[in-house]
Design a protein around this motif. Structure first.
Motif, PDB file in Angstrom:
ATOM      1  N   HIS A   1     -35.095  96.976  48.158  1.00 47.07           N
ATOM      2  CA  HIS A   1     -34.098  97.633  47.086  1.00 47.07           C
ATOM      3  C   HIS A   1     -34.414  97.607  45.378  1.00 47.07           C
ATOM      4  N   ASN A   2     -35.146  96.282  45.734  1.00 46.50           N
ATOM      5  CA  ASN A   2     -35.467  96.166  43.963  1.00 46.50           C
ATOM      6  C   ASN A   2     -37.344  96.309  44.009  1.00 46.50           C
ATOM      7  N   VAL A   3     -37.711  97.191  44.136  1.00 46.21           N
ATOM      8  CA  VAL A   3     -39.116  98.160  44.828  1.00 46.21           C
ATOM      9  C   VAL A   3     -38.946  99.239  43.581  1.00 46.21           C
TER      10      VAL A   3
ATOM     11  N   ASP B   1     -55.729 100.658  47.587  1.00 45.61           N
ATOM     12  CA  ASP B   1     -55.348 100.846  46.898  1.00 45.61           C
ATOM     13  C   ASP B   1     -53.847 100.681  47.518  1.00 45.61           C
ATOM     14  N   ILE B   2     -52.639 101.729  46.425  1.00 41.97           N
ATOM     15  CA  ILE B   2     -51.076 102.034  47.152  1.00 41.97           C
ATOM     16  C   ILE B   2     -51.103 103.144  47.746  1.00 41.97           C
ATOM     17  N   TYR B   3     -49.903 103.238  48.917  1.00 41.76           N
ATOM     18  CA  TYR B   3     -50.295 103.958  49.908  1.00 41.76           C
ATOM     19  C   TYR B   3     -50.043 105.269  49.006  1.00 41.76           C
ATOM     20  N   ASP B   4     -49.568 105.336  47.940  1.00 37.44           N
ATOM     21  CA  ASP B   4     -50.183 107.207  47.553  1.00 37.44           C
ATOM     22  C   ASP B   4     -50.870 107.333  47.271  1.00 37.44           C
ATOM     23  N   ILE B   5     -52.184 106.649  46.925  1.00 34.14           N
ATOM     24  CA  ILE B   5     -53.347 107.533  46.616  1.00 34.14           C
ATOM     25  C   ILE B   5     -54.250 106.946  48.263  1.00 34.14           C
ATOM     26  N   GLY B   6     -53.822 106.297  48.655  1.00 36.71           N
ATOM     27  CA  GLY B   6     -54.880 106.211  50.445  1.00 36.71           C
ATOM     28  C   GLY B   6     -54.010 107.223  51.246  1.00 36.71           C
ATOM     29  N   MET B   7     -52.981 107.758  51.018  1.00 38.94           N
ATOM     30  CA  MET B   7     -52.910 108.855  51.579  1.00 38.94           C
ATOM     31  C   MET B   7     -52.947 109.988  51.808  1.00 38.94           C
ATOM     32  N   SER B   8     -53.158 109.986  50.922  1.00 42.35           N
ATOM     33  CA  SER B   8     -54.143 111.282  49.919  1.00 42.35           C
ATOM     34  C   SER B   8     -55.651 111.921  50.522  1.00 42.35           C
ATOM     35  N   HIS B   9     -56.007 110.593  50.841  1.00 43.87           N
ATOM     36  CA  HIS B   9     -57.764 110.567  51.314  1.00 43.87           C
ATOM     37  C   HIS B   9     -58.180 111.205  53.409  1.00 43.87           C
ATOM     38  N   THR B  10     -58.178 112.134  52.778  1.00 42.29           N
ATOM     39  CA  THR B  10     -58.582 113.065  53.975  1.00 42.29           C
ATOM     40  C   THR B  10     -59.745 111.703  55.282  1.00 42.29           C
ATOM     41  N   GLY B  11     -60.974 111.552  54.248  1.00 42.27           N
ATOM     42  CA  GLY B  11     -61.429 109.917  54.857  1.00 42.27           C
ATOM     43  C   GLY B  11     -60.470 109.400  55.695  1.00 42.27           C
TER      44      GLY B  11
ATOM     45  N   ASN C   1     -56.667  86.873  38.167  1.00 46.32           N
ATOM     46  CA  ASN C   1     -55.319  87.619  38.371  1.00 46.32           C
ATOM     47  C   ASN C   1     -55.381  88.904  38.231  1.00 46.32           C
ATOM     48  N   SER C   2     -56.433  89.765  38.258  1.00 44.72           N
ATOM     49  CA  SER C   2     -56.495  91.243  37.655  1.00 44.72           C
ATOM     50  C   SER C   2     -56.963  91.533  39.572  1.00 44.72           C
ATOM     51  N   ILE C   3     -56.416  92.576  39.374  1.00 39.16           N
ATOM     52  CA  ILE C   3     -56.250  93.902  40.788  1.00 39.16           C
ATOM     53  C   ILE C   3     -55.898  94.837  39.832  1.00 39.16           C
ATOM     54  N   PHE C   4     -56.372  95.842  40.630  1.00 42.37           N
ATOM     55  CA  PHE C   4     -56.140  97.480  40.000  1.00 42.37           C
ATOM     56  C   PHE C   4     -56.447  97.825  38.956  1.00 42.37           C
TER      57      PHE C   4
ATOM     58  N   GLU D   1     -53.488 101.180  62.936  1.00 42.75           N
ATOM     59  CA  GLU D   1     -52.291 100.878  61.937  1.00 42.75           C
ATOM     60  C   GLU D   1     -53.218 101.121  60.665  1.00 42.75           C
ATOM     61  N   ARG D   2     -51.436 101.486  59.994  1.00 46.57           N
ATOM     62  CA  ARG D   2     -52.503 101.459  58.453  1.00 46.57           C
ATOM     63  C   ARG D   2     -51.608 100.489  58.035  1.00 46.57           C
ATOM     64  N   VAL D   3     -53.278 100.195  56.694  1.00 47.39           N
ATOM     65  CA  VAL D   3     -52.657  98.782  55.972  1.00 47.39           C
ATOM     66  C   VAL D   3     -52.825  99.021  54.363  1.00 47.39           C
ATOM     67  N   PHE D   4     -51.996  99.114  53.405  1.00 43.41           N
ATOM     68  CA  PHE D   4     -52.090  99.251  51.953  1.00 43.41           C
ATOM     69  C   PHE D   4     -51.599  98.245  51.061  1.00 43.41           C
ATOM     70  N   LEU D   5     -51.939  98.424  50.258  1.00 48.54           N
ATOM     71  CA  LEU D   5     -52.391  97.098  48.740  1.00 48.54           C
ATOM     72  C   LEU D   5     -50.754  97.674  48.012  1.00 48.54           C
ATOM     73  N   PRO D   6     -49.479  96.591  48.260  1.00 43.49           N
ATOM     74  CA  PRO D   6     -48.608  97.051  48.200  1.00 43.49           C
ATOM     75  C   PRO D   6     -48.861  97.226  46.130  1.00 43.49           C
ATOM     76  N   TRP D   7     -47.644  97.815  45.361  1.00 38.40           N
ATOM     77  CA  TRP D   7     -48.044  97.850  44.379  1.00 38.40           C
ATOM     78  C   TRP D   7     -47.312  96.096  43.794  1.00 38.40           C
ATOM     79  N   ILE D   8     -47.694  95.739  42.690  1.00 36.69           N
ATOM     80  CA  ILE D   8     -47.291  94.633  41.379  1.00 36.69           C
ATOM     81  C   ILE D   8     -46.338  94.251  42.015  1.00 36.69           C
TER      82      ILE D   8
END
Ligand code: SF4
Length: 595
Positions: A14-16, A45-55, A505-508, A72-79
């Protein structure tokens, strides 16, 4: 911990932002029970980007094609979600069955862009998998990398157990066989290393030569290429996301590779040769994919879709069906020619949002150096045609920092955009500028990365565009500087990567708001890191020499020399073979219709 129970019984979701990123359950996701082999396919990367990738969707289906495998799919969650997961000690998990990544046999990570490398380390840490390959134990998954950046895997090699280099279709079957046949981690890695296209860093260690970590000439890894796209079934059951993602539409790969020979372009060299899918196959896939997904938009994807030799024929065949089903067709293209505008007009059905063209350089000298193959008249003609066909907005893409580029060449970008605006009377022209980064396995791999001071001077010139009411977006040169280090580095740069993630702690880092060069500068200083040995241009020995993409080093060197002499090389689809070396008795250019 039962992850799904925890997530649905607390207020975490509820809080993300966009909780739909973390719960799976989309139409066409694949869930299997009791398979022998569990594979996590990860887009760092986040779901929104990974799921848009054809490969990514191709790989997911390729692995799931085997009854013995559940992928099964795995993405990096947003911060925001990372903070919650760390607070409640939730390990990174797959979207299909909420299984912790650590419990999989294999973790496959796609390497699409260098600035995603810090994300990979974060993924390992959130999965409780030792960051360095050498520290992993029998129970840890084997971490396998693939994708375009695996053409120089060295900057991330210490974090991976293996890489595959080339087209996934040809190698997945062999990987599955090895995992099904051999059970111990050690044995699996040994057997993987025997496969064509697979590099296992711990069995192929680099040696120090002239200050660089390079590999023995006898330990070459040959990339593996798919000879004919029609030999593999394209995924027609693409997952339909429940939330808005970057590209929420059906995507069909119309061809692979591009032989235009732009000398800066990594994809153009890495995915050679051009292999078109047949029109019949395309038509069948398009109908099936739309039936199976319900999408109202379909995109025909490739590096240069408008080069598909039977595009008009294909469109004529599918358009009645698309119109009947109210499906729009998009053809991503930045090709500078009239055909591109006319086709866009035919498909736009009244909506004319904007057109994109990529002249890449402002002066003819620079366009010839990069082998872009267009002249100024063509650029003016295409913009004029756009205006005549009712378009009022265009975006132009250019690069700065190219080899042998002077400030006068950059002034030519300003002049060109200004004159285009004046003559076309278009309402809006936007100029997007990226900074050139020499990429491995391209003719410009020998070039230096331009120093930051000189880039800043060129950027000042480009801001003159604002005087003419032309919008200008310029990539941060510091971001490009970091990207260049990870494109061109050897295994020594991996320490920088480790420190930037675990000390700063630098990502994204591809997101402007998260990129802070001061953090990088602190890590460079701490490690007394000398970037110049990677960025000042290479002579003969390169950290990625042991990866053979099929395109010969002689060809790349020759193209580099030709660029210095401002000589062009024709596309071999429409002229003679320029002997790049990639074709052989099993692999050749496939064009459906000779021009
Ligand atoms: S070997 Fe010749 S025909 Fe084949 S992709 Fe290279 S230049 Fe083209």
């Amino acid at each position: 911990m039962n992850i799904s129970k925890f997530l649905f019984s607390t207020d975490v979701l509820h809080n993300v932002l966009k909780p739909g990123r973390y719960i799976g359950g989309e139409y066409n996701e694949i869930i299997k029970d009791k398979t022998k082999l569990k594979i996590a396919i990860c887009f760092p990367d986040i779901y929104d980007i990974g799921m848009s990738h054809t490969g990514f969707q191709i790989l997911y289906n390729l692995f799931n094609y085997y009854d013995s495998v559940s992928a099964e799919r795995v993405f990096l969650p947003w911060i925001d979600m990372i903070e919650k997961m760390e607070k409640y000690k939730i390990p990174l998990y797959s979207l299909e069955t909420y299984t912790p990544v650590k419990n999989f046999d294999l973790l496959g990570i796609t390497l699409q862009y260098e600035l995603s490398y810090p994300n990979i380390l974060k993924i390992l840490s959130m999965s409780d998998i030792p960051i360095y390959s050498k520290d992993r134990k029998e129970e840890d998954p084997i971490v396998l990398g693939g994708g375009p950046c695996s053409s120089n895997p060295e900057p991330v090699a210490p974090f991976f157990d293996a890489f595959f280099i080339g087209d996934g279709e040809e190698i997945v079957k062999n990987i599955v066989e090895v995992f099904n046949k051999f059970k111990s981690r050690e044995q699996r890695l040994i057997e993987l290393s025997k496969l064509k296209g697979i590099y296992v860093p711990k069995l192929n260690k680099p040696i120090l030569k002239n200050g660089l970590l390079v590999h023995d000439k006898n330990k070459i890894i040959n990339s593996i290429k798919l000879s004919d796209l029609n030999n593999f079934k394209f995924p027609i059951n693409q997952i339909v996301s429940n939330i808005k993602i970057v590209h929420l539409r059906a995507i069909v790969e119309i061809m692979r590779g591009c032989n235009r020979g732009c000398r800066f372009c990594h994809a153009g060299m890495f995915y050679r040769p051009t292999r078109e899918r047949s029109v019949e196959n395309m038509e069948k896939i398009i109908y099936e994919i739309l039936e199976n997904t319900g999408f109202h938009e379909i995109s025909l994807l490739s590096l240069s879709t408008l080069d598909y030799s039977m595009l008009n024929e294909l469109i004529d065949r599918i358009l009645p069906y698309l119109n009947e089903k109210h499906v729009s067709l998009s053809l991503p293209s930045s090709r500078v020619d009239k055909f591109s505008v006319e086709l866009s007009s035919k498909l736009s059905s009244g909506r004319k949002a904007g057109l994109t063209f990529a002249p890449e350089a402002g002066s003819q000298k620079m366009r010839d150096i990069i082998n872009k193959g267009i002249d100024e008249k063509e650029i003016f003609d295409v913009v004029k045609t756009a205006k005549e066909n009712g378009w009022n907005r265009i975006k132009l893409y250019f690069m700065i920092g190219l080899p042998n580029e002077t400030e006068e060449d950059v002034e030519e970008i300003v002049k060109l955009a200004k004159n285009l605006k004046k003559h076309s009377k278009l309402k809006e022209i936007t100029v997007n500028i990226s900074v050139f980064i020499p990429k491995p396995h391209t003719p410009f791999q020998y070039s230096k990365f331009e120093d930051l001071k000189s880039l800043k001077n060129k950027i000042k010139i480009l801001y003159q565009l604002k005087k003419y009411k032309i919008r200008v977006n310029i990539q941060d040169p510091y971001q490009s500087y970091v990207e260049a280090i990870f494109a061109l580095g050897d295994q020594n740069v991996s320490k920088i990567l480790y420190d930037i993630v675990f000390e700063e702690n630098s990502i994204f880092q591809q997101w402007d708001e998260n990129f802070n060069f001061n953090s990088w500068a602190r890590i460079f200083n701490k490690n007394e890191f000398d970037a110049s040995k990677y960025l000042n241009g290479f002579n003969d020995i390169l950290p990625w020499d042991f990866i053979n993409t099929g395109v010969s080093k002689e060809f790349l060197k020759n193209e580099w020399e030709k660029s210095k002499n401002i000589e062009k090389t024709e596309d071999c689809r429409w002229s003679s073979c320029s002997m790049c070396g990639v074709c052989n008795k099993n692999l050749k250019v496939i064009v459906n219709k000779e021009q």
